[in-house]
Design a protein around this motif. Structure first.
Motif, PDB file in Angstrom:
ATOM      1  N   ALA A  87      28.529   8.158 -16.447  1.00  0.00           N
ATOM      2  CA  ALA A  87      27.997   9.515 -16.304  1.00  0.00           C
ATOM      3  C   ALA A  87      29.108  10.541 -16.477  1.00  0.00           C
ATOM      4  CB  ALA A  87      27.323   9.673 -14.944  1.00  0.00           C
ATOM      5  N   THR A  88      30.283  10.231 -15.946  1.00  0.00           N
ATOM      6  CA  THR A  88      31.428  11.135 -16.080  1.00  0.00           C
ATOM      7  C   THR A  88      31.806  11.309 -17.541  1.00  0.00           C
ATOM      8  OG1 THR A  88      32.273  10.516 -13.908  1.00  0.00           O
ATOM      9  CG2 THR A  88      33.842  11.505 -15.431  1.00  0.00           C
ATOM     10  N   ILE A  89      31.807  10.234 -18.307  1.00  0.00           N
ATOM     11  CA  ILE A  89      32.129  10.321 -19.736  1.00  0.00           C
ATOM     12  C   ILE A  89      31.129  11.219 -20.444  1.00  0.00           C
ATOM     13  CG2 ILE A  89      32.193   9.003 -21.901  1.00  0.00           C
ATOM     14  CD1 ILE A  89      33.534   6.749 -20.288  1.00  0.00           C
ATOM     15  N   GLY A  90      29.849  11.033 -20.166  1.00  0.00           N
ATOM     16  CA  GLY A  90      28.824  11.881 -20.777  1.00  0.00           C
ATOM     17  C   GLY A  90      29.003  13.342 -20.412  1.00  0.00           C
ATOM     18  N   ASP A  91      29.326  13.601 -19.145  1.00  0.00           N
ATOM     19  CA  ASP A  91      29.553  14.983 -18.693  1.00  0.00           C
ATOM     20  C   ASP A  91      30.763  15.591 -19.388  1.00  0.00           C
ATOM     21  OD1 ASP A  91      27.358  14.786 -17.019  1.00  0.00           O
ATOM     22  OD2 ASP A  91      28.548  14.430 -15.207  1.00  0.00           O
ATOM     23  N   LEU A  92      31.825  14.806 -19.550  1.00  0.00           N
ATOM     24  CA  LEU A  92      33.026  15.301 -20.227  1.00  0.00           C
ATOM     25  C   LEU A  92      32.760  15.592 -21.703  1.00  0.00           C
ATOM     26  CD1 LEU A  92      35.842  13.107 -18.667  1.00  0.00           C
ATOM     27  CD2 LEU A  92      35.616  15.587 -18.522  1.00  0.00           C
ATOM     28  N   VAL A  93      32.002  14.735 -22.352  1.00  0.00           N
ATOM     29  CA  VAL A  93      31.657  14.973 -23.762  1.00  0.00           C
ATOM     30  C   VAL A  93      30.910  16.299 -23.876  1.00  0.00           C
ATOM     31  CG1 VAL A  93      30.230  14.169 -25.698  1.00  0.00           C
ATOM     32  CG2 VAL A  93      31.690  12.564 -24.475  1.00  0.00           C
ATOM     33  N   LEU A  94      29.982  16.538 -22.968  1.00  0.00           N
ATOM     34  CA  LEU A  94      29.236  17.795 -23.000  1.00  0.00           C
ATOM     35  C   LEU A  94      30.146  18.990 -22.721  1.00  0.00           C
ATOM     36  CD1 LEU A  94      25.890  16.743 -21.296  1.00  0.00           C
ATOM     37  CD2 LEU A  94      26.298  17.243 -23.717  1.00  0.00           C
ATOM     38  N   LYS A  95      31.107  18.848 -21.785  1.00  0.00           N
ATOM     39  CA  LYS A  95      32.066  19.930 -21.532  1.00  0.00           C
ATOM     40  C   LYS A  95      32.852  20.246 -22.799  1.00  0.00           C
ATOM     41  CE  LYS A  95      33.212  19.474 -16.645  1.00  0.00           C
ATOM     42  NZ  LYS A  95      34.273  19.163 -15.672  1.00  0.00           N
TER      43      LYS A  95
END
Length: 110
Positions: A57-65
Motif C-alpha cells: 500500500a505504501t508503494i502505491g501511495d508513493l507512486v501516486l505522490k
C-alpha cells in the motif's frame, strides 16, 4: 500497460513519463520533496517482509505522490493505476526510475 520513460536525463527540470505506447501523452513530474525522497529511498532499498500488505500500500501511495506532483496538474488515482494494469513490480520500477532521476538531480542540480 503503457509505462515507459520519455527521457532519462538528469539535465531536464522534470521527470517525464509517457502514459501511452506512442508517447503522445507525457506527464512532466517535478522534483520531489526531501520527505518523499526519503520515503522512496526506504522503499527502493528494501521492503520489510513483516507487513507486506502495508508495504504494498505504501508503494502505491508513493507512486501516486510522485505522479500527482506533475506540471500538468493531471490527477492520478488508485483506480487509474489499477485500470492501467500497473502491478506492484511496475509501480516499483516507476519509483526506482524516479528515485534514480532525483539522485542525479541532487548530484548535479544545474
Amino acid at each position: 500497460m503503457a509505462y515507459n520513460l520519455a527521457k532519462k536525463s538528469n539535465k531536464v527540470k522534470t521527470w517525464e513519463i509517457a502514459l501511452d505506447e506512442e508517447e503522445k501523452e507525457i506527464v512532466h513530474v517535478k522534483r520531489c520533496s526531501q520527505e518523499v525522497f526519503v520515503e522512496i529511498g526506504e522503499q527502493v532499498s528494501g521492503m520489510s517482509t513483516e507487513n507486506v500488505a502495508s508495504a504494498l500500500a505504501t508503494i502505491g501511495d508513493l507512486v501516486l505522490k510522485v505522479l500527482n506532483n506533475n506540471v500538468e496538474k493531471h490527477v492520478f488515482t488508485k483506480e487509474w493505476l489499477a485500470d492501467q494494469g500497473y502491478d506492484i513490480f511496475t509501480q516499483g520500477e516507476i519509483l526506482q526510475d524516479y528515485f534514480m532521476w532525483c539522485q542525479g538531480v541532487l548530484a548535479n542540480p544545474n
